[in-house]
Design a protein around this motif. Structure first.
Motif, short mmCIF file in Angstrom:
data_model
loop_
_atom_site.label_atom_id
_atom_site.label_comp_id
_atom_site.label_asym_id
_atom_site.label_seq_id
_atom_site.Cartn_x
_atom_site.Cartn_y
_atom_site.Cartn_z
N LEU A 364 0.83 -1.19 0.00
CA LEU A 364 0.00 0.00 0.00
C LEU A 364 0.88 1.26 0.00
CD1 LEU A 364 -2.78 -1.09 2.54
CD2 LEU A 364 -2.73 -1.33 0.04
N PRO A 365 0.28 2.43 -0.28
CA PRO A 365 1.07 3.66 -0.37
C PRO A 365 1.88 3.98 0.89
CG PRO A 365 -1.08 4.02 -1.33
CD PRO A 365 -1.11 2.65 -0.72
N ASP A 366 1.40 3.53 2.06
CA ASP A 366 2.13 3.81 3.30
C ASP A 366 3.15 2.73 3.64
OD1 ASP A 366 0.55 1.71 4.10
OD2 ASP A 366 -0.56 2.83 5.62
N GLY A 367 3.35 1.75 2.75
CA GLY A 367 4.35 0.71 2.96
C GLY A 367 3.81 -0.57 3.56
N ARG A 368 2.58 -0.57 4.05
CA ARG A 368 2.00 -1.80 4.59
C ARG A 368 1.76 -2.81 3.47
NH1 ARG A 368 -3.18 0.23 7.84
NH2 ARG A 368 -3.16 1.72 6.10
N ILE A 369 1.96 -4.08 3.77
CA ILE A 369 1.74 -5.14 2.79
C ILE A 369 0.51 -5.95 3.19
CG2 ILE A 369 2.66 -7.27 1.80
CD1 ILE A 369 5.40 -6.01 1.82
N VAL A 370 -0.40 -6.12 2.25
CA VAL A 370 -1.65 -6.85 2.46
C VAL A 370 -1.64 -8.07 1.54
CG1 VAL A 370 -4.15 -6.75 2.32
CG2 VAL A 370 -2.87 -4.74 3.08
N THR A 371 -2.06 -9.20 2.05
CA THR A 371 -2.06 -10.43 1.27
C THR A 371 -3.47 -10.98 1.09
OG1 THR A 371 -1.74 -11.81 3.22
CG2 THR A 371 0.25 -11.03 2.09
N GLY A 372 -3.58 -11.96 0.21
CA GLY A 372 -4.82 -12.69 0.00
C GLY A 372 -4.49 -14.07 -0.53
N LYS A 373 -5.35 -15.02 -0.29
CA LYS A 373 -5.12 -16.39 -0.77
C LYS A 373 -6.38 -16.91 -1.44
CE LYS A 373 -6.63 -18.74 3.43
NZ LYS A 373 -6.36 -19.80 4.41
N ASN A 374 -6.24 -18.03 -2.16
CA ASN A 374 -7.40 -18.67 -2.76
C ASN A 374 -8.41 -19.07 -1.70
OD1 ASN A 374 -6.57 -18.51 -5.40
ND2 ASN A 374 -6.56 -20.70 -5.77
N LYS A 375 -9.67 -18.77 -1.96
CA LYS A 375 -10.77 -19.18 -1.10
C LYS A 375 -11.83 -19.86 -1.94
CE LYS A 375 -10.03 -15.27 2.07
NZ LYS A 375 -10.65 -14.07 2.70
N ALA A 376 -12.84 -20.38 -1.28
CA ALA A 376 -13.90 -21.08 -2.01
C ALA A 376 -14.59 -20.16 -3.00
CB ALA A 376 -14.90 -21.65 -1.02
N LEU A 377 -14.72 -18.87 -2.64
CA LEU A 377 -15.47 -17.94 -3.47
C LEU A 377 -14.59 -17.01 -4.29
CD1 LEU A 377 -18.25 -16.87 -0.91
CD2 LEU A 377 -18.30 -18.75 -2.57
N LEU A 378 -13.35 -16.83 -3.84
CA LEU A 378 -12.48 -15.83 -4.47
C LEU A 378 -11.11 -16.39 -4.80
CD1 LEU A 378 -13.12 -12.88 -1.97
CD2 LEU A 378 -14.22 -13.19 -4.19
N GLY A 379 -10.53 -15.93 -5.92
CA GLY A 379 -9.15 -16.24 -6.23
C GLY A 379 -8.23 -15.38 -5.38
N ALA A 380 -6.95 -15.73 -5.38
CA ALA A 380 -5.98 -15.02 -4.54
C ALA A 380 -5.93 -13.53 -4.87
CB ALA A 380 -4.60 -15.65 -4.71
N ALA A 381 -5.91 -13.18 -6.13
CA ALA A 381 -5.82 -11.77 -6.52
C ALA A 381 -7.07 -11.01 -6.09
CB ALA A 381 -5.63 -11.65 -8.02
N SER A 382 -8.23 -11.63 -6.22
CA SER A 382 -9.48 -10.99 -5.82
C SER A 382 -9.53 -10.79 -4.31
CB SER A 382 -10.67 -11.83 -6.28
OG SER A 382 -10.69 -11.96 -7.68
N ALA A 383 -9.11 -11.83 -3.56
CA ALA A 383 -9.09 -11.72 -2.10
C ALA A 383 -8.13 -10.63 -1.65
CB ALA A 383 -8.70 -13.07 -1.49
N MET A 384 -6.96 -10.57 -2.29
CA MET A 384 -5.99 -9.53 -1.95
C MET A 384 -6.55 -8.14 -2.21
SD MET A 384 -2.50 -8.58 -3.97
CE MET A 384 -3.54 -7.85 -5.24
N LEU A 385 -7.22 -7.98 -3.33
CA LEU A 385 -7.79 -6.69 -3.71
C LEU A 385 -8.80 -6.22 -2.68
CD1 LEU A 385 -7.62 -4.57 -5.96
CD2 LEU A 385 -9.43 -5.80 -7.15
N LEU A 386 -9.70 -7.11 -2.27
CA LEU A 386 -10.70 -6.76 -1.27
C LEU A 386 -10.05 -6.46 0.08
CD1 LEU A 386 -13.66 -9.22 -1.99
CD2 LEU A 386 -13.54 -6.76 -2.47
N ASN A 387 -9.06 -7.27 0.46
CA ASN A 387 -8.37 -7.04 1.73
C ASN A 387 -7.66 -5.69 1.73
OD1 ASN A 387 -9.21 -9.51 2.68
ND2 ASN A 387 -7.29 -10.57 2.21
N ALA A 388 -7.05 -5.34 0.62
CA ALA A 388 -6.36 -4.06 0.53
C ALA A 388 -7.34 -2.89 0.66
CB ALA A 388 -5.60 -3.97 -0.79
N LEU A 389 -8.48 -3.01 0.01
CA LEU A 389 -9.48 -1.94 0.09
C LEU A 389 -10.03 -1.81 1.50
CD1 LEU A 389 -11.35 -2.51 -3.29
CD2 LEU A 389 -9.74 -0.68 -2.73
#
Length: 495
Positions: A364-389
């Motif tokens: 993120l812009p302040d240097g924090r790193i947010v992750t996401g992984k594959n879930k039953a409903l979401l792919g890793a990239a989608s989960a990461m995107l939602l977690n970041a938001l």
């Protein structure tokens, strides 16, 4: 996304003034080769944080009443369906896009020139298409022994065979969809033809990289070599400049190789050359506008690693690019870098190891790193995107932005009606679902409003993502890289 290190306003003012000075030096017509990209110069904006992607365009608009655009594209690039990697379209499509963009801001596009022409049917087809669209197109031919065979090049059987490109204005900007398009040769050919017609004309070069007045091994210049590894461009100390002035200046191999040709053409025209070195030809002021060298170095090093990951993934997809990868590995070693220095790659791989599932990470812009992984409903990239938001919107981690009753109908549509085997939502589907949810869910609206904050952030996935996901990240201006492996061992992958 790191600290700003480049003064864009200073650059615009200094650059446009320097070009006016060069125009005054020659009088008549000035053919100016524009290297890099006039629109969407994302490489420059990544390695020079603070540089705006349309900076060159804004600078050129200050001169638009005097300027005429000529777009050069090589016949081989058309024939090989070469793509502009950052926006994913072929060079011939990019020519049409550039024409539309130039016209939309009031810049005059005079013509398109097909360079390195050898009778390719695909090039002939594109010339016909341009003609049908009302765009003048010309052919410039391959010249045997170019650029070393100067007597042939500067003759009726060399440049003399090329079509003459009629131009109307005093500043002729020769640009292209990407590197290796023959911009300089186009300018030199036109100088030859103008001389044959008794028309006074000069040449100058506007190439952002390599930056001539920073060190040869500066990460920004190394990042340029990484960006052109497929062309095998090599930065070097300009030997002509060193001999003429006793000063070190940085240029690259193609300019150094072509310089004797340029000198010969000028001597043919006026009996002398106005330039003593390839660096003299340039008008680039970017090096004078860096105010935080450490910020720029950090950004450039990250770009080098990104280029390496991109090349590895292209190889995994079947591209024959061993030489390109070897060049990138050499550059990384030269700067003492490895993929372990890329924070989001480390985070994504660590999360995958800990969970046993494909994972993604974003800084993120302040240097924090947010992750996401594959879930039953979401792919890793989608989960990461939602977690970041959620992090950006200060929404608790256990709060669901998308209810299962919103996701499941989309999954059913994908599997039952559209023939998809993977029920997990891609990033485009997640964003549409989030937009729908925002109408009734305040947290979803808060998260959606934070989407622009992801611009220029670095992201990495532990597996190669689908073309759908990579396109969404490109549109969001997120700097995405992936590990060079697929999620499964199937032979066919819809990239």
């Amino acid at each position: 996304m790191g600290k700003i290190g480049f003064d864009n306003e200073k650059y615009l003012n200094m650059q446009s003034e320097h070009i006016r000075e060069r125009m005054a030096q020659f009088g008549g017509k000035l053919y100016m080769e524009f290297g890099g990209k006039l629109f969407d110069d994302y490489h420059a904006s990544r390695v020079l944080p603070g540089f705006q992607p349309d900076s060159k365009l804004q600078m050129l608009l200050k001169l638009k009443d005097q300027a005429e655009i000529v777009i050069a594209v090589s016949a081989s690039a058309i024939d090989q369906h070469k793509k502009r990697g950052d926006i994913g379209i072929t060079y011939d499509q990019e020519v049409l896009r550039l024409i539309d963009l130039f016209r939309s801001v009031g810049l005059y596009v005079g013509s398109v020139v097909i360079t390195q022409y050898q009778g390719q049917q695909s090039a002939d087809g594109f010339i016909k298409r341009l003609g049908d669209l009302g765009v003048a197109a010309y052919r410039h031919y391959m010249i045997e022994g170019y650029p070393a065979n100067i007597p042939l090049i500067v003759s009726e059987d060399g440049f003399g065979k090329n079509d003459y490109i009629p131009t109307e204005r005093s500043l002729i900007v020769v640009t292209a969809p990407g590197p290796g398009s023959g911009k300089m040769a186009t300018c030199l050919s036109q100088l030859y033809h103008e001389h044959q017609r008794g028309i006074k004309a000069g040449y100058a070069k506007f190439e952002t990289f390599p930056i001539w007045n920073i060190p040869l091994k500066h990460p920004v210049n190394l990042a340029y070599e990484a960006a052109t590894a497929d062309l095998n461009d090599v930065n070097m100390i300009d030997p002509f400049h060193l001999e003429a002035y006793g000063k070190v200046a940085i240029n690259y191999n193609r300019d150094v190789e072509i310089f004797p040709v340029l000198q010969t053409i000028f001597k043919t025209i006026s009996g002398t050359s106005p330039y003593q070195s390839p660096t003299d030809m340039g008008v680039n002021m970017a090096g004078n506008c860096i105010f935080d060298d450490e910020a720029v170095k950090k950004a450039a090093r990250e770009e080098m690693i990104r280029r390496y990951y991109i090349a590895l993934c292209e190889q995994k997809k079947g591209k024959e690019n061993k030489a390109e990868i070897s060049k990138l590995e050499m550059l990384l070693n030269q700067e003492g870098l490895s993929t372990a220095d890329y924070a989001v790659a480390v985070a994504a791989k660590t999360t995958e190891e800990e969970t046993g599932e494909p994972a993604a990470a974003i800084e993120l812009p302040d240097g924090r790193i947010v992750t996401g992984k594959n879930k039953a409903l979401l792919g890793a990239a989608s989960a990461m995107l939602l977690n970041a938001l959620k992090v950006l919107a200060d929404i608790p981690d256990d709060e669901h932005l998308l209810a299962s009753e919103v996701i499941r109908p989309v999954q059913e549509l994908k599997v039952n009606y559209l023939g998809n085997h993977n029920p997990r939502l891609h990033t485009d589907e997640v964003l549409v679902a989030l937009s729908v949810s925002a109408a009734s869910n305040e947290n979803a609206k808060k998260a959606l409003d934070c989407l622009p904050m992801l611009k220029n952030c670095n992201a990495h996935c532990s597996v190669i993502l689908s073309s759908v996901d990579t396109d969404i990240f490109r549109r969001l201006r997120i700097n995405l890289t992936c590990e060079p492996k697929y999620q499964n061992k199937k032979l066919f992958h819809n990239n």
